[in-house]
Design a protein around this motif. Structure first.
Motif, PDB file in Angstrom:
ATOM      1  N   ARG A 167       4.741 -28.441 -13.699  1.00 18.19           N
ATOM      2  CA  ARG A 167       5.799 -29.058 -14.545  1.00 18.19           C
ATOM      3  C   ARG A 167       6.547 -28.212 -15.193  1.00 18.19           C
ATOM      4  O   ARG A 167       6.299 -27.362 -16.125  1.00 18.19           O
ATOM      5  CB  ARG A 167       5.354 -30.083 -15.472  1.00 18.19           C
ATOM      6  CG  ARG A 167       4.821 -31.333 -14.934  1.00 18.19           C
ATOM      7  CD  ARG A 167       3.857 -32.240 -15.701  1.00 18.19           C
ATOM      8  NE  ARG A 167       3.352 -33.345 -14.948  1.00 18.19           N
ATOM      9  CZ  ARG A 167       2.412 -34.273 -15.476  1.00 18.19           C
ATOM     10  NH1 ARG A 167       2.030 -34.037 -16.651  1.00 18.19           N
ATOM     11  NH2 ARG A 167       1.886 -34.867 -14.832  1.00 18.19           N
ATOM     12  N   MET A 168       7.822 -28.069 -14.892  1.00 20.60           N
ATOM     13  CA  MET A 168       8.800 -26.924 -15.347  1.00 20.60           C
ATOM     14  C   MET A 168       9.367 -26.785 -16.677  1.00 20.60           C
ATOM     15  O   MET A 168       9.828 -28.081 -17.034  1.00 20.60           O
ATOM     16  CB  MET A 168       9.961 -26.912 -14.286  1.00 20.60           C
ATOM     17  CG  MET A 168      10.991 -26.073 -14.769  1.00 20.60           C
ATOM     18  SD  MET A 168      10.685 -24.182 -14.407  1.00 20.60           S
ATOM     19  CE  MET A 168      11.508 -24.110 -12.959  1.00 20.60           C
TER      20      MET A 168
ATOM     21  N   GLU B 128      14.739 -24.626 -19.738  1.00 17.86           N
ATOM     22  CA  GLU B 128      15.211 -23.365 -19.479  1.00 17.86           C
ATOM     23  C   GLU B 128      15.271 -22.332 -20.785  1.00 17.86           C
ATOM     24  O   GLU B 128      14.899 -21.297 -20.740  1.00 17.86           O
ATOM     25  CB  GLU B 128      16.590 -23.478 -19.109  1.00 17.86           C
ATOM     26  CG  GLU B 128      16.998 -21.907 -18.361  1.00 17.86           C
ATOM     27  CD  GLU B 128      18.482 -22.182 -17.722  1.00 17.86           C
ATOM     28  OE1 GLU B 128      18.703 -23.429 -17.436  1.00 17.86           O
ATOM     29  OE2 GLU B 128      18.938 -21.138 -17.469  1.00 17.86           O
TER      30      GLU B 128
ATOM     31  N   TRP C 265      11.897 -20.496 -20.838  1.00 18.56           N
ATOM     32  CA  TRP C 265      11.337 -19.542 -19.919  1.00 18.56           C
ATOM     33  C   TRP C 265      11.088 -18.300 -20.419  1.00 18.56           C
ATOM     34  O   TRP C 265      10.095 -17.595 -19.847  1.00 18.56           O
ATOM     35  CB  TRP C 265      12.385 -19.586 -18.921  1.00 18.56           C
ATOM     36  CG  TRP C 265      12.694 -20.784 -18.075  1.00 18.56           C
ATOM     37  CD1 TRP C 265      12.178 -21.849 -18.155  1.00 18.56           C
ATOM     38  CD2 TRP C 265      13.803 -21.018 -16.965  1.00 18.56           C
ATOM     39  NE1 TRP C 265      12.627 -22.755 -17.481  1.00 18.56           N
ATOM     40  CE2 TRP C 265      13.754 -22.295 -16.664  1.00 18.56           C
ATOM     41  CE3 TRP C 265      14.856 -20.151 -16.346  1.00 18.56           C
ATOM     42  CZ2 TRP C 265      14.245 -22.770 -15.633  1.00 18.56           C
ATOM     43  CZ3 TRP C 265      15.409 -20.722 -15.493  1.00 18.56           C
ATOM     44  CH2 TRP C 265      15.342 -21.910 -14.956  1.00 18.56           C
TER      45      TRP C 265
ATOM     46  N   TYR D 254       5.270 -19.066 -13.968  1.00 15.58           N
ATOM     47  CA  TYR D 254       5.385 -20.591 -13.602  1.00 15.58           C
ATOM     48  C   TYR D 254       5.076 -20.690 -12.035  1.00 15.58           C
ATOM     49  O   TYR D 254       5.368 -19.870 -11.154  1.00 15.58           O
ATOM     50  CB  TYR D 254       6.775 -21.142 -13.752  1.00 15.58           C
ATOM     51  CG  TYR D 254       6.782 -22.635 -13.227  1.00 15.58           C
ATOM     52  CD1 TYR D 254       6.233 -23.588 -14.109  1.00 15.58           C
ATOM     53  CD2 TYR D 254       7.642 -22.880 -12.031  1.00 15.58           C
ATOM     54  CE1 TYR D 254       6.267 -24.904 -13.728  1.00 15.58           C
ATOM     55  CE2 TYR D 254       7.427 -24.035 -11.746  1.00 15.58           C
ATOM     56  CZ  TYR D 254       6.883 -25.149 -12.459  1.00 15.58           C
ATOM     57  OH  TYR D 254       7.090 -26.398 -12.024  1.00 15.58           O
TER      58      TYR D 254
ATOM     59  N   SER E 159       6.627 -26.572  -8.159  1.00 15.26           N
ATOM     60  CA  SER E 159       7.684 -26.844  -7.269  1.00 15.26           C
ATOM     61  C   SER E 159       8.821 -27.336  -8.161  1.00 15.26           C
ATOM     62  O   SER E 159       8.309 -27.993  -9.365  1.00 15.26           O
ATOM     63  CB  SER E 159       7.247 -27.816  -6.123  1.00 15.26           C
ATOM     64  OG  SER E 159       5.809 -27.406  -5.453  1.00 15.26           O
ATOM     65  N   GLU E 160       9.678 -27.455  -7.654  1.00 16.02           N
ATOM     66  CA  GLU E 160      10.960 -28.128  -8.275  1.00 16.02           C
ATOM     67  C   GLU E 160      11.079 -29.650  -8.158  1.00 16.02           C
ATOM     68  O   GLU E 160      11.370 -29.822  -6.868  1.00 16.02           O
ATOM     69  CB  GLU E 160      12.322 -27.297  -7.971  1.00 16.02           C
ATOM     70  CG  GLU E 160      12.389 -26.271  -8.897  1.00 16.02           C
ATOM     71  CD  GLU E 160      13.689 -25.355  -8.347  1.00 16.02           C
ATOM     72  OE1 GLU E 160      14.661 -25.363  -9.130  1.00 16.02           O
ATOM     73  OE2 GLU E 160      14.028 -25.126  -7.104  1.00 16.02           O
ATOM     74  N   SER E 161      10.868 -30.458  -8.653  1.00 11.84           N
ATOM     75  CA  SER E 161      10.770 -31.725  -8.501  1.00 11.84           C
ATOM     76  C   SER E 161      11.959 -32.470  -7.531  1.00 11.84           C
ATOM     77  O   SER E 161      12.053 -33.081  -6.917  1.00 11.84           O
ATOM     78  CB  SER E 161      10.753 -32.758  -9.682  1.00 11.84           C
ATOM     79  OG  SER E 161       9.560 -32.444 -10.384  1.00 11.84           O
TER      80      SER E 161
ATOM     81  N   GLN F 168      13.643 -30.902  -5.569  1.00 14.96           N
ATOM     82  CA  GLN F 168      13.508 -30.454  -4.164  1.00 14.96           C
ATOM     83  C   GLN F 168      12.889 -31.661  -3.263  1.00 14.96           C
ATOM     84  O   GLN F 168      13.220 -31.822  -2.295  1.00 14.96           O
ATOM     85  CB  GLN F 168      12.800 -29.327  -3.932  1.00 14.96           C
ATOM     86  CG  GLN F 168      13.350 -28.083  -4.385  1.00 14.96           C
ATOM     87  CD  GLN F 168      14.659 -27.716  -3.505  1.00 14.96           C
ATOM     88  OE1 GLN F 168      14.566 -28.050  -2.489  1.00 14.96           O
ATOM     89  NE2 GLN F 168      15.988 -27.286  -4.022  1.00 14.96           N
TER      90      GLN F 168
ATOM     91  N   MET G  38      13.841 -36.481 -11.775  1.00 15.53           N
ATOM     92  CA  MET G  38      14.511 -35.059 -11.019  1.00 15.53           C
ATOM     93  C   MET G  38      14.434 -35.950  -9.457  1.00 15.53           C
ATOM     94  O   MET G  38      15.286 -35.583  -8.530  1.00 15.53           O
ATOM     95  CB  MET G  38      13.624 -34.038 -10.966  1.00 15.53           C
ATOM     96  CG  MET G  38      13.892 -33.324 -12.400  1.00 15.53           C
ATOM     97  SD  MET G  38      15.527 -33.502 -13.122  1.00 15.53           S
ATOM     98  CE  MET G  38      16.255 -32.199 -12.298  1.00 15.53           C
TER      99      MET G  38
ATOM    100  N   TRP H 168       7.900 -16.119 -11.038  1.00 14.72           N
ATOM    101  CA  TRP H 168       8.070 -17.199 -10.675  1.00 14.72           C
ATOM    102  C   TRP H 168       7.276 -17.518  -9.185  1.00 14.72           C
ATOM    103  O   TRP H 168       7.569 -16.780  -8.469  1.00 14.72           O
ATOM    104  CB  TRP H 168       9.528 -17.650 -10.291  1.00 14.72           C
ATOM    105  CG  TRP H 168      10.500 -17.465 -11.546  1.00 14.72           C
ATOM    106  CD1 TRP H 168      11.090 -16.541 -11.761  1.00 14.72           C
ATOM    107  CD2 TRP H 168      10.342 -18.495 -12.429  1.00 14.72           C
ATOM    108  NE1 TRP H 168      11.744 -16.569 -13.111  1.00 14.72           N
ATOM    109  CE2 TRP H 168      11.016 -17.991 -13.468  1.00 14.72           C
ATOM    110  CE3 TRP H 168      10.024 -19.902 -12.852  1.00 14.72           C
ATOM    111  CZ2 TRP H 168      11.668 -18.730 -14.576  1.00 14.72           C
ATOM    112  CZ3 TRP H 168      10.244 -20.422 -13.908  1.00 14.72           C
ATOM    113  CH2 TRP H 168      11.057 -19.938 -14.625  1.00 14.72           C
TER     114      TRP H 168
ATOM    115  N   TRP I  77       7.029 -20.087  -6.504  1.00 15.66           N
ATOM    116  CA  TRP I  77       7.539 -21.491  -6.290  1.00 15.66           C
ATOM    117  C   TRP I  77       6.482 -21.589  -4.791  1.00 15.66           C
ATOM    118  O   TRP I  77       6.367 -21.033  -3.825  1.00 15.66           O
ATOM    119  CB  TRP I  77       8.745 -21.332  -5.480  1.00 15.66           C
ATOM    120  CG  TRP I  77       9.915 -20.753  -6.452  1.00 15.66           C
ATOM    121  CD1 TRP I  77      10.569 -19.891  -6.752  1.00 15.66           C
ATOM    122  CD2 TRP I  77      10.136 -21.907  -7.653  1.00 15.66           C
ATOM    123  NE1 TRP I  77      11.333 -20.095  -8.025  1.00 15.66           N
ATOM    124  CE2 TRP I  77      11.029 -21.241  -8.290  1.00 15.66           C
ATOM    125  CE3 TRP I  77       9.536 -23.176  -8.046  1.00 15.66           C
ATOM    126  CZ2 TRP I  77      11.562 -21.634  -9.686  1.00 15.66           C
ATOM    127  CZ3 TRP I  77      10.039 -23.701  -9.256  1.00 15.66           C
ATOM    128  CH2 TRP I  77      11.109 -22.997 -10.088  1.00 15.66           C
TER     129      TRP I  77
END
Lengths: 313, 329, 503
Positions: free
Chosen positions: A120-121, A124, A127, A133, A136-138, A140, A174, A296, A298
């Protein structure tokens, strides 16, 4: 006077071992990693936790202390404090509430413990506060899901409904946002319905039943997760809709969903939770040993359809 | 004197005070049928009742508990626990990934699950009646324990791959009417008879109305309370089996906050939280009001955020109207 | 004239629905005197005091306090003006200190800072007050740690702490031992002599009245009977004034044939409630049970019925020992119990008349496990006609009936269990005259039919007119059993107040 001396001696005895091994080594030479998980009873999260356990089992020089915050941010904060007291060398956190992380970062910084955030991101402005981190970016997931559905709906286009997770939940928000971004690009696709399915199969089923009854003639139903998508396909089955009459899409690629893929479910999006857990643990391990790690990490989403599903079983 | 006058001259007020909630229900249906033409279609009606059946069955058990001035907060979590138990007993084949997986005839699996519900309910009742723990606390404890046990039992994962003979309970139809509706009807008749036509039912009302007077009348209050919670547990188990069969899976996350929906149905149905008053037919109406609301708003595609607000407002409004009439009556 | 009295009540009347509780009562209290207020249970003493304390507003009449018209709308008003009251059952807050209890509702708050409670000052002030009154209790100790007698003294100190000119004490000695009573007397004397405080002293115990009071006023049936200095009274005269009532208006029980002993109670004891109670009850007999409130009458009946079983003693029914540990046992042995407090232990308010009637005997109406509506209706209808329950329908909720009709429903309930022994605890309390005489007639008829009846009552005329024998209780013990022929109001009152029979 005597008492004061005694207390001082006792304190020294307590601090001494920690001081000696403060450079990242346990008495038995093992590296101690804290894994503050959000919830043991959330199914998706259990795959992530399995990833962490896998790493733990493969490496003999690591001990992982895993905690269950039961989806309660306050509980998680307490657990992280306890982990810090136990002297972990690095900590891997799957935050319950990404907006409640500030005090966590502060505590870790005070103790000089490296922080890995997973799944969970954080916002900003935070950061700069953590070291790695992995996730994944939700959004996406929502994008991939909607892209596949939108392509499949061409050339006619049509009407879609979205069954969302709990309102206000980051992933739900998201993923829905990702759906909307894609559909906005298509003139012939319209979002006509949305409702809250709370990640729940029965609830998703109920909503889909009602939509089918309403005569809205939806061409596709996109669900924020697979459980609700299974609910939706059971509803379509119950209404005796032909398999190709309606596109149903989920997210997560759970084993259950894979069973239904091609038999009602048309597409799902795989979020590699296991890899998130595994990579998060590796990152924490490397940080504890003083190695440098890419900030990062990913883990990409992958679209899963009946054609490529065998890779995910 | 004045009361006798009111009785001999049936007024609009007297009618509303008895059937106000029915009027609200009918009004709601009329509004929804105007706003959505499919609302009154036969298919949608069966649809609504089938959706209501799960909460509806639970709320009948809650009605019994509330009439005795008690409450049952554990029903949602008990649904989760019983759903995973019945699922692990109804799978097509053994699943080595699960801690527990046994293949057995469906009838036995169902019987075991019902028994589990009765036992859990009886534990609630025993804690309340003999342990003298307020039912709010006793069932709150059970709520937490059952949820934890459900997650532990399956390591937090859902249990799928269920036999078709089992899922038929939730998906099949008889005479064109879905099985869950038949079961809801059967449970409704059973609960109604128990509450209004048996000694047990009278004792339930007596305890709720005046516990001390009930004791003077020779009623065994403790035993009756255990039976009340055991029956609520039984209905919860029926509900759990239906939900599992309908969704083709058991899941430790099932039934989240169902207890609150069940309590809401009960209270909308006119059961007084101060005990001694309540009825099963009205409890069914209460459940239908919530079901019709959910259905109607989905039919009309009401925005998800507004759905929650509307639901809350309508629930409170229904009870408010009910409370005003109580004051008058 | 005005300076002599601290309080004058003139022609005070107060009605409640169905009852005229006070009918023009006069009461005049001189400054710095102890004034006894006497009267039987239900004579109107409590109502009068509640009017004084602002809990009830009088319908008519005038009250003058310290020469000024006295208008209070609530106890707070009364306290501010200078009237305080110590109720019969004091209810201190156990988990606060004695000082905090004394200052409950008028806490001392720090002048500076956070306006927190100033505990220290409250303790000091309390200590000062206790010193003045000669009370030896540590103000900083928890209320739960001190004895009931001391709690009573704290209550008195609390009452005085409002700078009261008049203090009402309702049965202040009911929980005290003789030694403690002496201490109480000393404090009361100090109050009147040193602080010129007047005391209205309510008690049933004649000895106390003669030891501590200066003047006596008597009320009876809501009417003022007389007032005089204590020197002009002796016990005979006082009792006569309290009871002196003609008996004509009351129904007399018909003669019924008295048969064998049905119920034999031997040495029943329940600690702190009653002790060594023994009596017999014969077929067709009405045994009246008299005594003051708190004498243990209800408790004995509850024990016989198994609601609060006795610790020791035996109960024989038809000569056979009966084990009764809960009400269902008693019901099985043919005992029925119409309780004293209809609301608390009698009716199911939200159930119909029918359901209220069938409750203890529900098994009799089962057919294949279900209730037999027809039989219920027939039996209830029969009862309704037999004892004239006034209601449009048997489906009526019992809470909508008048007190008298509720009582009839409850009697019906128990008659349908076909009891041999019927215990009626205050069967006519709070019901109107018409229903009262109907119930009296019913009791007579039941006795004639061969039922045995125990009738607990605080109403002297009811006891005298209905009973074949009268058992009198005093402080948990049976102080005497007298036959119908011997029984007089005076004798019963003597026994009920712990006096020896003078004749």
């Amino acid at each position: 006077m005597k008492k004061t001396v005694l207390v001082l001696v006792a304190m020294c005895m307590l601090i001494l071992p920690t001081a000696i091994f403060a450079n990242g080594q346990q008495e038995d030479g093992k590296i101690l990693i804290g894994a503050a998980m959000s919830s043991f009873s959330d199914k998706g999260q259990t795959y992530l936790q399995d990833g962490v356990r896998e790493f733990d089992a493969e490496n003999d020089d690591v001990e992982v202390l895993m905690t269950d915050a039961k989806d309660d941010a306050a509980v998680q904060l307490n657990q992280i404090e306890t982990l810090l007291v136990k002297g972990v060398d690095a900590i891997f956190i799957v935050p319950v509430d990404i907006s409640a992380l500030k005090p966590v970062f502060k505590k870790c910084k005070e103790d000089g413990v490296k922080v890995v955030i997973g799944n969970r991101m954080p916002a900003e402005e935070l950061w700069g506060e953590f070291d790695v981190y992995t996730g994944s970016e939700s959004i996406q997931a929502g994008i991939l899901q909607a892209e596949w559905v939108a392509e499949a709906m061409q050339p006619e286009g049509g009407k879609v409904g979205i069954i969302m997770g709990p309102l206000g939940h980051e992933a739900a928000r998201m993923r829905t946002e990702g759906n909307k971004q894609i559909f906005a690009k298509y003139d012939n696709i319209e979002i006509v319905m949305d409702a809250e399915g709370k990640w729940d199969r029965a609830k998703g089923m109920q909503i889909a039943e009602n939509w089918i009854q309403s005569g809205a003639n939806l061409d596709a139903v996109l669900c924020n997760n697979d459980e609700m998508a299974i609910g939706a396909l059971l509803a379509a089955e119950g209404a005796n809709l032909a398999d190709d009459a309606i596109i149903i899409a989920g997210v997560d690629a759970t084993p259950d969903a894979l069973e239904y893929l091609g038999a009602g479910l048309d597409v799902t999006v795989f979020q590699n939770m296991n890899a998130q857990g595994y990579n998060g643990a590796i990152a924490a391990y490397k940080l504890a040993k003083g190695e440098s790690v890419e900030k990062w990490d990913w883990i990409p989403f992958e679209t899963v359809t009946p054609e490529n599903m065998s890779e995910y079983k | 004197m004045s009361q006798q006058k009111i009785l001999s001259r049936p007024s609009v007020g007297a009618f509303m005070s008895k059937y106000g909630i029915v009027v609200i229900f009918v009004g709601l249906c009329i509004i929804l049928s105007i706003m959505s033409p499919v609302f009154l279609s036969m298919r949608n009606i069966t649809n609504v009742i089938r959706q209501v059946s799960i909460i509806g069955i639970v709320s009948m058990g809650v009605t019994f508990a509330i009439i005795t001035t008690g409450i049952d907060l554990s029903s949602g979590s008990m649904i989760a626990l019983i759903s995973v138990v019945v699922a692990t007993l109804s799978q097509n084949a053994m699943n080595p990934d699960q801690p527990v997986s046994i293949v057995m005839p469906i009838a036995i699996a169902v019987a075991i699950s019902l028994l589990l519900g009765i036992i859990l309910g009886a534990v609630n009742g025993t804690l309340t009646a003999f342990g003298k723990i307020p039912p709010f606390i006793a069932t709150l404890g059970m709520m937490t324990v059952a949820r934890g046990a459900a997650a532990l039992y399956t390591r937090g994962r859902p249990v799928g791959d269920l036999k078709e003979t089992f899922t038929f309970i939730g998906t099949g139809s008889i005479f064109g009417i879905p099985l869950p509706i038949w079961i809801y009807l059967a449970m409704g008749i059973l609960a109604h008879i128990l509450l209004s036509k048996t000694k047990f039912g009278r004792h339930v009302f007596a305890i709720g109305g005046n516990e001390q007077a009930a004791r003077i009348c020779g009623i065994n209050v403790e035993k009756t309370l255990v039976k009340v919670y055991a029956f609520a547990g039984f209905l919860t188990a029926v509900s759990a089996i239906l939900l599992t069969a309908r969704t083709s899976a058991g899941n430790p996350t099932y039934g989240l906050s169902y207890e609150l929906d069940a309590i809401a149905s009960t209270v909308i149905g006119g059961t007084s939280l101060s005990g001694g008053v309540g009825s099963i037919p009205f409890c069914v109406i209460g459940a239908l009001i919530i079901g019709v609301l959910n259905n109607g708003m989905d039919l009309m595609g009401v925005n998800a955020y507004w759905q929650q607000i509307a639901k809350g407002v309508i629930i409170v409004a229904a009870v408010l109207i009910d409370a005003r009439k109580q004051k008058r009556g | 004239m005005n300076t002599e009295y601290v309080l004058e009540m003139k022609g005070v009347s107060k009605s409640f629905p169905g009852v005229k509780a006070l009918k023009g009562v006069d009461l005049a209290i001189k400054k710095g005197t102890v004034h006894a207020l006497m009267g039987e249970n239900g004579a109107g003493k409590s109502t009068l005091m509640k009017v004084l304390y602002g809990i009830h507003q009088p319908d008519e009449g005038e009250i003058i306090f310290k020469g000024e018209p006295y208008e209070v709308k609530s106890p707070i008003d009364a306290l501010t003006i200078g009237v305080s009251m110590i109720p019969q059952e004091i209810s201190p807050v156990p988990n606060l200190t004695v000082a905090s209890n004394v200052f409950l509702g008028k806490e001392i708050i720090s002048k500076r800072g956070l306006k927190l409670l100033n505990q220290k000052k409250m303790v000091i002030e309390t200590q000062k007050l206790f010193d003045e009154l000669g009370i030896d209790i540590d103000p900083s100790v928890m209320m739960s740690k001190i004895s009931i007698a001391n709690a009573q003294l704290v209550a008195i100190a609390t009452a005085v702490s409002y700078n009261a000119d008049l203090v009402v004490m309702d049965e202040p000695t009911s929980a005290l031992t003789d030694k403690e009573i002496d201490k109480l007397y000393k404090i009361i004397r100090d109050l009147k002599e040193k602080k010129n405080i007047a005391v209205i002293y309510i008690s049933h115990k004649l000895d106390e009245i003669f030891s501590i009071c200066d003047e006596v006023s008597v009320i009876r049936d809501g009417e003022f009977i007389g007032s005089d200095s204590i020197e002009n009274f002796d016990k005979e005269r006082l009792i006569n004034m309290m009871v002196g009532r003609t008996m004509d208006e009351f129904f007399h029980k018909e003669e019924a044939e008295i048969g064998d002993v049905v119920l034999d109670v031997k040495n029943l004891t329940l600690s702190k409630k009653f002790e060594d109670v023994s009596f017999t009850l014969r077929q067709g007999e009405v045994l009246g049970v008299a005594g003051l409130m708190g004498a243990g009458r209800t408790e004995v009946m509850e024990a016989i019925f198994g609601y609060r079983p006795a610790e020791s003693g035996e109960i024989f029914i038809d000569g056979i020992k009966a084990e009764i540990s809960e009400p269902s046992d008693a019901i099985r042995h043919g005992i029925a119990f119409v309780t004293e407090d209809r609301k608390q232990t009698g009716i199911f308010p939200d159930l119909s008349i029918k359901d209220n009637i069938i409750m203890p005997d529900i098994d009799a109406y089962l057919k294949n496990g279900l209730l037999n509506g027809k039989k219920i209706k027939e039996n209830c209808q029969e009862q309704r006609e037999a004892i004239a329950i006034k209601t449009p329908t048997l489906e009526q909720l019992i809470k909508n009936l008048s007190g008298g009709n509720q009582q009839k429903v409850l009697i019906s309930r128990w008659l349908l269990t076909t009891p041999e022994v019927l215990i009626l605890d205050e069967p006519t309390r709070g019901i109107d005259v018409g229903a009262k005489s109907e119930i009296h007639r019913l009791i007579g008829e039941l006795a004639k039919m061969g039922k045995s009846i125990i009738m607990v009552s605080s109403e002297m005329p009811e006891i005298l007119s209905m009973s074949d024998r009268v058992m009198v209780m005093f402080e948990g013990k049976c102080s005497g059993i007298i036959s119908r022929e011997e029984a007089t109001q005076e004798k019963i009152l003597q026994l009920a107040t712990g006096e020896k029979l003078s004749l």
